[in-house]
Motif scaffolding. Structure first.
Motif, PDB file in Angstrom:
ATOM      1  N   ALA A  10      -6.172   0.118   8.886  1.00 53.66           N
ATOM      2  CA  ALA A  10      -5.789  -0.506   7.623  1.00 53.66           C
ATOM      3  C   ALA A  10      -4.995  -1.766   7.954  1.00 53.66           C
ATOM      4  O   ALA A  10      -4.212  -1.783   8.897  1.00 53.66           O
ATOM      5  N   VAL A  11      -5.203  -2.808   7.163  1.00 53.14           N
ATOM      6  CA  VAL A  11      -4.368  -4.000   7.286  1.00 53.14           C
ATOM      7  C   VAL A  11      -3.093  -3.717   6.516  1.00 53.14           C
ATOM      8  O   VAL A  11      -3.141  -3.306   5.350  1.00 53.14           O
ATOM      9  N   VAL A  12      -1.958  -3.890   7.174  1.00 52.28           N
ATOM     10  CA  VAL A  12      -0.663  -3.645   6.544  1.00 52.28           C
ATOM     11  C   VAL A  12       0.130  -4.946   6.522  1.00 52.28           C
ATOM     12  O   VAL A  12      -0.124  -5.863   7.304  1.00 52.28           O
ATOM     13  N   ARG A  13       1.084  -5.019   5.597  1.00 53.74           N
ATOM     14  CA  ARG A  13       1.876  -6.237   5.388  1.00 53.74           C
ATOM     15  C   ARG A  13       3.322  -5.823   5.152  1.00 53.74           C
ATOM     16  O   ARG A  13       3.592  -4.784   4.555  1.00 53.74           O
ATOM     17  N   ASN A  14       4.253  -6.667   5.613  1.00 55.09           N
ATOM     18  CA  ASN A  14       5.661  -6.375   5.330  1.00 55.09           C
ATOM     19  C   ASN A  14       6.203  -7.392   4.332  1.00 55.09           C
ATOM     20  O   ASN A  14       5.487  -8.296   3.892  1.00 55.09           O
ATOM     21  N   ASP A  15       7.474  -7.257   3.971  1.00 52.05           N
ATOM     22  CA  ASP A  15       8.038  -8.141   2.944  1.00 52.05           C
ATOM     23  C   ASP A  15       8.248  -9.572   3.423  1.00 52.05           C
ATOM     24  O   ASP A  15       8.541 -10.449   2.621  1.00 52.05           O
ATOM     25  N   ARG A  16       8.091  -9.830   4.700  1.00 52.72           N
ATOM     26  CA  ARG A  16       8.155 -11.202   5.226  1.00 52.72           C
ATOM     27  C   ARG A  16       6.788 -11.871   5.222  1.00 52.72           C
ATOM     28  O   ARG A  16       6.641 -13.001   5.653  1.00 52.72           O
ATOM     29  N   GLY A  17       5.773 -11.134   4.802  1.00 51.33           N
ATOM     30  CA  GLY A  17       4.429 -11.679   4.751  1.00 51.33           C
ATOM     31  C   GLY A  17       3.669 -11.568   6.054  1.00 51.33           C
ATOM     32  O   GLY A  17       2.595 -12.125   6.203  1.00 51.33           O
ATOM     33  N   GLN A  18       4.225 -10.831   7.010  1.00 51.44           N
ATOM     34  CA  GLN A  18       3.530 -10.629   8.271  1.00 51.44           C
ATOM     35  C   GLN A  18       2.469  -9.551   8.098  1.00 51.44           C
ATOM     36  O   GLN A  18       2.648  -8.611   7.332  1.00 51.44           O
ATOM     37  N   HIS A  19       1.365  -9.698   8.808  1.00 47.76           N
ATOM     38  CA  HIS A  19       0.269  -8.738   8.742  1.00 47.76           C
ATOM     39  C   HIS A  19       0.078  -8.073  10.096  1.00 47.76           C
ATOM     40  O   HIS A  19       0.340  -8.673  11.131  1.00 47.76           O
ATOM     41  N   SER A  20      -0.421  -6.850  10.067  1.00 46.94           N
ATOM     42  CA  SER A  20      -0.746  -6.111  11.277  1.00 46.94           C
ATOM     43  C   SER A  20      -1.820  -5.094  10.914  1.00 46.94           C
ATOM     44  O   SER A  20      -2.245  -5.031   9.768  1.00 46.94           O
ATOM     45  N   ILE A  21      -2.255  -4.328  11.902  1.00 44.11           N
ATOM     46  CA  ILE A  21      -3.193  -3.237  11.609  1.00 44.11           C
ATOM     47  C   ILE A  21      -2.559  -1.926  12.041  1.00 44.11           C
ATOM     48  O   ILE A  21      -1.704  -1.889  12.923  1.00 44.11           O
ATOM     49  N   PRO A  23      -3.658   2.490  12.280  1.00 45.16           N
ATOM     50  CA  PRO A  23      -4.706   3.502  12.087  1.00 45.16           C
ATOM     51  C   PRO A  23      -4.602   4.151  10.705  1.00 45.16           C
ATOM     52  O   PRO A  23      -3.503   4.502  10.269  1.00 45.16           O
ATOM     53  N   VAL A  24      -5.730   4.299  10.023  1.00 46.32           N
ATOM     54  CA  VAL A  24      -5.706   4.859   8.670  1.00 46.32           C
ATOM     55  C   VAL A  24      -5.294   6.324   8.649  1.00 46.32           C
ATOM     56  O   VAL A  24      -4.821   6.804   7.623  1.00 46.32           O
ATOM     57  N   ASP A  25      -5.441   7.009   9.789  1.00 45.41           N
ATOM     58  CA  ASP A  25      -5.079   8.426   9.811  1.00 45.41           C
ATOM     59  C   ASP A  25      -3.596   8.649  10.111  1.00 45.41           C
ATOM     60  O   ASP A  25      -3.146   9.781  10.189  1.00 45.41           O
ATOM     61  N   LEU A  26      -2.817   7.571  10.243  1.00 46.46           N
ATOM     62  CA  LEU A  26      -1.378   7.660  10.474  1.00 46.46           C
ATOM     63  C   LEU A  26      -0.633   6.927   9.363  1.00 46.46           C
ATOM     64  O   LEU A  26      -1.139   5.959   8.803  1.00 46.46           O
ATOM     65  N   THR A  27       0.567   7.382   9.064  1.00 44.62           N
ATOM     66  CA  THR A  27       1.394   6.720   8.064  1.00 44.62           C
ATOM     67  C   THR A  27       1.988   5.459   8.669  1.00 44.62           C
ATOM     68  O   THR A  27       2.515   5.490   9.782  1.00 44.62           O
ATOM     69  N   ALA A  28       1.890   4.346   7.951  1.00 48.22           N
ATOM     70  CA  ALA A  28       2.447   3.080   8.436  1.00 48.22           C
ATOM     71  C   ALA A  28       3.963   3.192   8.548  1.00 48.22           C
ATOM     72  O   ALA A  28       4.599   3.953   7.814  1.00 48.22           O
ATOM     73  N   PRO A  29       4.575   2.444   9.473  1.00 44.37           N
ATOM     74  CA  PRO A  29       6.037   2.492   9.626  1.00 44.37           C
ATOM     75  C   PRO A  29       6.742   2.023   8.357  1.00 44.37           C
ATOM     76  O   PRO A  29       6.169   1.298   7.536  1.00 44.37           O
ATOM     77  N   ALA A  30       7.998   2.408   8.227  1.00 48.86           N
ATOM     78  CA  ALA A  30       8.802   1.983   7.071  1.00 48.86           C
ATOM     79  C   ALA A  30       8.815   0.462   6.980  1.00 48.86           C
ATOM     80  O   ALA A  30       8.916  -0.227   7.988  1.00 48.86           O
ATOM     81  N   GLY A  31       8.680  -0.037   5.767  1.00 50.94           N
ATOM     82  CA  GLY A  31       8.707  -1.473   5.535  1.00 50.94           C
ATOM     83  C   GLY A  31       7.348  -2.154   5.596  1.00 50.94           C
ATOM     84  O   GLY A  31       7.245  -3.360   5.408  1.00 50.94           O
ATOM     85  N   TRP A  32       6.305  -1.394   5.869  1.00 48.13           N
ATOM     86  CA  TRP A  32       4.938  -1.929   5.916  1.00 48.13           C
ATOM     87  C   TRP A  32       4.100  -1.230   4.853  1.00 48.13           C
ATOM     88  O   TRP A  32       4.190  -0.020   4.683  1.00 48.13           O
ATOM     89  N   TRP A  33       3.266  -2.006   4.142  1.00 53.22           N
ATOM     90  CA  TRP A  33       2.430  -1.474   3.069  1.00 53.22           C
ATOM     91  C   TRP A  33       0.986  -1.826   3.317  1.00 53.22           C
ATOM     92  O   TRP A  33       0.671  -2.920   3.795  1.00 53.22           O
ATOM     93  N   GLN A  34       0.095  -0.923   2.951  1.00 55.74           N
ATOM     94  CA  GLN A  34      -1.330  -1.198   3.082  1.00 55.74           C
ATOM     95  C   GLN A  34      -1.746  -2.256   2.070  1.00 55.74           C
ATOM     96  O   GLN A  34      -1.293  -2.252   0.927  1.00 55.74           O
ATOM     97  N   THR A  35      -2.609  -3.159   2.497  1.00 56.57           N
ATOM     98  CA  THR A  35      -3.092  -4.226   1.625  1.00 56.57           C
ATOM     99  C   THR A  35      -4.352  -3.816   0.872  1.00 56.57           C
ATOM    100  O   THR A  35      -4.765  -4.512  -0.038  1.00 56.57           O
ATOM    101  N   GLY A  36      -4.961  -2.714   1.287  1.00 50.90           N
ATOM    102  CA  GLY A  36      -6.204  -2.279   0.661  1.00 50.90           C
ATOM    103  C   GLY A  36      -7.423  -2.582   1.507  1.00 50.90           C
ATOM    104  O   GLY A  36      -8.513  -2.108   1.218  1.00 50.90           O
TER     105      GLY A  36
END
Length: 65
Positions: A10-21, A23-36
């Motif tokens: 999953a592509v994830v994003r934080n509140d600073r606008g940074q993006h990362s990827i 694994p969809v089968d794991l919960t993203a770290p705190a402060g990162w949200w899935q973009t869809g």
């Protein structure tokens, strides 16, 4: 588990606008949200390259260098 070509991310994003990827089968770290956007690793990295155009590093206070 998965062959790397089959693993989904999953592509994830934080509140600073940074993006990362992440694994969809794991919960993203705190402060990162899935973009869809989800897909194979290369598909996710290609998507990030298209949507995240500001690659300048940020300072801890959120300002630009």
């Amino acid at each position: 588990m998965f062959d790397d070509d089959e693993r989904r991310f999953a592509v994830v994003r934080n509140d600073r606008g940074q993006h990362s990827i992440w694994p969809v089968d794991l919960t993203a770290p705190a402060g990162w949200w899935q973009t869809g956007f989800t897909g194979r690793r290369l598909d996710c990295l290609t998507h990030i390259a298209q949507v995240w155009t500001d690659l300048r590093p940020t300072r801890e206070d959120g300002g630009r260098w």
